[in-house]
Design a protein around this motif. Structure first.
Motif, short mmCIF file in Angstrom:
data_model
loop_
_atom_site.label_atom_id
_atom_site.label_comp_id
_atom_site.label_asym_id
_atom_site.label_seq_id
_atom_site.Cartn_x
_atom_site.Cartn_y
_atom_site.Cartn_z
N LYS A 254 46.03 47.11 28.76
CA LYS A 254 45.27 46.09 29.80
C LYS A 254 45.81 47.64 31.24
N THR B 229 34.21 51.20 33.43
CA THR B 229 33.43 49.75 33.64
C THR B 229 32.94 48.94 32.66
N THR C 10 34.33 47.87 29.49
CA THR C 10 35.56 47.55 28.72
C THR C 10 35.27 45.89 28.38
N GLU D 167 37.70 43.64 28.94
CA GLU D 167 38.56 43.42 29.66
C GLU D 167 38.46 44.59 31.32
N PRO D 168 39.29 44.00 31.28
CA PRO D 168 38.91 44.57 32.99
C PRO D 168 40.78 45.87 32.29
N VAL E 188 37.06 52.40 41.11
CA VAL E 188 37.99 51.38 40.08
C VAL E 188 39.79 51.43 39.67
#
Length: 104
Positions: A45, A70, A72, A74-75, A99
């Motif tokens: 993550k 950007t 993916t 999931e963040p 980001v």
């Protein structure tokens, strides 16, 4: 150069560390894109991009990093560590500063 310009230094459930070295430019773009597709990068993550060994990055490679992060599902919490001023400038030009957190 005998070493790849990017390698996955570590990866587990929580975080991945990608270590960069030398030059990331047009000839290295394919290696970068293939590295970013590595299955070990799907679970963490948080990504740490260790750029302390990177001398140069071109905009195409910086955009590849931005697209990957950007895109993916999931963040991913992104940290860029140790980027030299010229590398930092190119990453900002590509929009990575929107980001990612940058640390020394």
């Amino acid at each position: 150069m005998t070493d790849a310009p990017v390698r996955i230094a570590e990866a587990d459930e929580d975080r991945a560390v990608l270590a960069f070295s030398g030059d990331l430019d047009a000839p290295a773009l394919r290696v970068l894109e293939e590295s970013l597709l590595d299955p070990r990068l799907r679970r963490p993550k948080a990504w740490i991009l260790d750029m302390s060994g990177l001398d140069h990055i071109d905009l195409a490679c910086a955009y590849a990093l931005l697209r990957t992060v950007t895109g993916t599902p999931e963040p991913v919490a992104l940290t860029v560590r140790g980027a030299r001023p010229a590398v930092h400038r190119t990453l900002r030009q590509a929009g990575l500063d929107t980001v990612a957190a940058f640390t020394a």
